[in-house]
Design a protein around this motif. Structure first.
Motif, PDB file in Angstrom:
ATOM      1  N   GLY A   1     -86.008  14.006  72.119  1.00 40.73           N
ATOM      2  CA  GLY A   1     -87.187  13.973  72.965  1.00 40.73           C
ATOM      3  C   GLY A   1     -87.725  15.354  73.219  1.00 40.73           C
ATOM      4  O   GLY A   1     -87.345  16.326  72.568  1.00 40.73           O
TER       5      GLY A   1
ATOM      6  N   CYS B   1     -88.960  10.669  76.005  1.00 42.01           N
ATOM      7  CA  CYS B   1     -87.757  10.255  75.268  1.00 42.01           C
ATOM      8  C   CYS B   1     -88.189   9.518  74.016  1.00 42.01           C
ATOM      9  O   CYS B   1     -88.891   8.517  74.100  1.00 42.01           O
ATOM     10  CB  CYS B   1     -86.905   9.308  76.109  1.00 42.01           C
ATOM     11  SG  CYS B   1     -85.963  10.091  77.397  1.00 42.01           S
TER      12      CYS B   1
ATOM     13  N   VAL C   1     -87.350  15.982  81.332  1.00 50.31           N
ATOM     14  CA  VAL C   1     -87.649  15.267  80.090  1.00 50.31           C
ATOM     15  C   VAL C   1     -89.115  14.813  80.131  1.00 50.31           C
ATOM     16  O   VAL C   1     -89.493  14.005  80.975  1.00 50.31           O
ATOM     17  CB  VAL C   1     -86.720  14.050  79.900  1.00 50.31           C
ATOM     18  CG1 VAL C   1     -87.126  13.241  78.678  1.00 50.31           C
ATOM     19  CG2 VAL C   1     -85.276  14.507  79.765  1.00 50.31           C
TER      20      VAL C   1
ATOM     21  N   PHE D   1     -79.725  11.842  72.364  1.00 51.00           N
ATOM     22  CA  PHE D   1     -81.011  12.291  72.905  1.00 51.00           C
ATOM     23  C   PHE D   1     -81.875  12.868  71.800  1.00 51.00           C
ATOM     24  O   PHE D   1     -81.436  13.694  71.014  1.00 51.00           O
ATOM     25  CB  PHE D   1     -80.829  13.362  73.991  1.00 51.00           C
ATOM     26  CG  PHE D   1     -82.148  13.872  74.507  1.00 51.00           C
ATOM     27  CD1 PHE D   1     -82.907  13.106  75.377  1.00 51.00           C
ATOM     28  CD2 PHE D   1     -82.651  15.086  74.088  1.00 51.00           C
ATOM     29  CE1 PHE D   1     -84.144  13.552  75.829  1.00 51.00           C
ATOM     30  CE2 PHE D   1     -83.882  15.544  74.533  1.00 51.00           C
ATOM     31  CZ  PHE D   1     -84.628  14.778  75.405  1.00 51.00           C
TER      32      PHE D   1
ATOM     33  N   LEU E   1     -82.733   7.743  73.327  1.00 51.17           N
ATOM     34  CA  LEU E   1     -81.811   8.158  74.382  1.00 51.17           C
ATOM     35  C   LEU E   1     -80.779   7.070  74.585  1.00 51.17           C
ATOM     36  O   LEU E   1     -81.105   5.881  74.537  1.00 51.17           O
ATOM     37  CB  LEU E   1     -82.573   8.367  75.704  1.00 51.17           C
ATOM     38  CG  LEU E   1     -81.716   8.629  76.942  1.00 51.17           C
ATOM     39  CD1 LEU E   1     -81.228  10.073  76.966  1.00 51.17           C
ATOM     40  CD2 LEU E   1     -82.482   8.321  78.216  1.00 51.17           C
TER      41      LEU E   1
END
Length: 139
Positions: free
Chosen positions: A32, A73, A70, A30, A76
């Motif tokens: 973001g 992104c 979120v 991840f 991801l």
């Protein structure tokens, strides 16, 4: 990462098309922007992802909550497994996601890849629905 009208397609939008399930979800990568109201900041999410070879493991309600937190992104890798014993760090380390019912990948804030296994597609029509919703063509 954008729909036909130029709007950003977020993780929450993609997961909204996924039928309710009892799968085990794992965020393996991840990068973001997360909203504070999710309860975890960027560094905390990254710590959870990197602290275990299984990644950041969640239930369906938890991954839905994560997705709403979120904002964007950049990168991801999110995988679903049908049961906890299938969350296998060795398979994940080898990029072996063939048995996963669903794999979502965001890359460089540019595109999404959604891989749906045959059983999931037969039961839900998820890939067909994603193609229709976002006007995606198969290569």
């Amino acid at each position: 990462m954008h729909d036909a009208d130029g709007r950003i397609v977020g993780l929450d939008s993609l997961l909204a098309l996924v039928p309710d399930n009892n799968w085990v979800w794992s965020v393996l990568e991840f990068d973001g922007i997360v909203r504070g109201e999710f309860g975890l900041g960027y560094a905390e999410v990254r710590d959870k992802v990197n602290s275990s070879p299984e990644g950041y493991v969640m239930s369906w309600p938890q991954v839905q909550e994560f997705a709403t937190g979120v904002r964007q992104c950049f990168d991801l890798l999110l995988v679903a497994e049908r049961c906890p014993r299938l969350v296998d760090p060795e398979r994940f380390a080898a990029d072996d996601f063939g048995a996963c019912p669903l794999v979502l990948t965001a890359s460089d804030s540019t595109w999404w890849t959604v891989e749906v296994d045959a059983d999931t597609e037969e039961a839900s029509g998820l890939a067909a629905e994603l193609r229709a919703r976002y006007e995606v063509e198969m290569g």
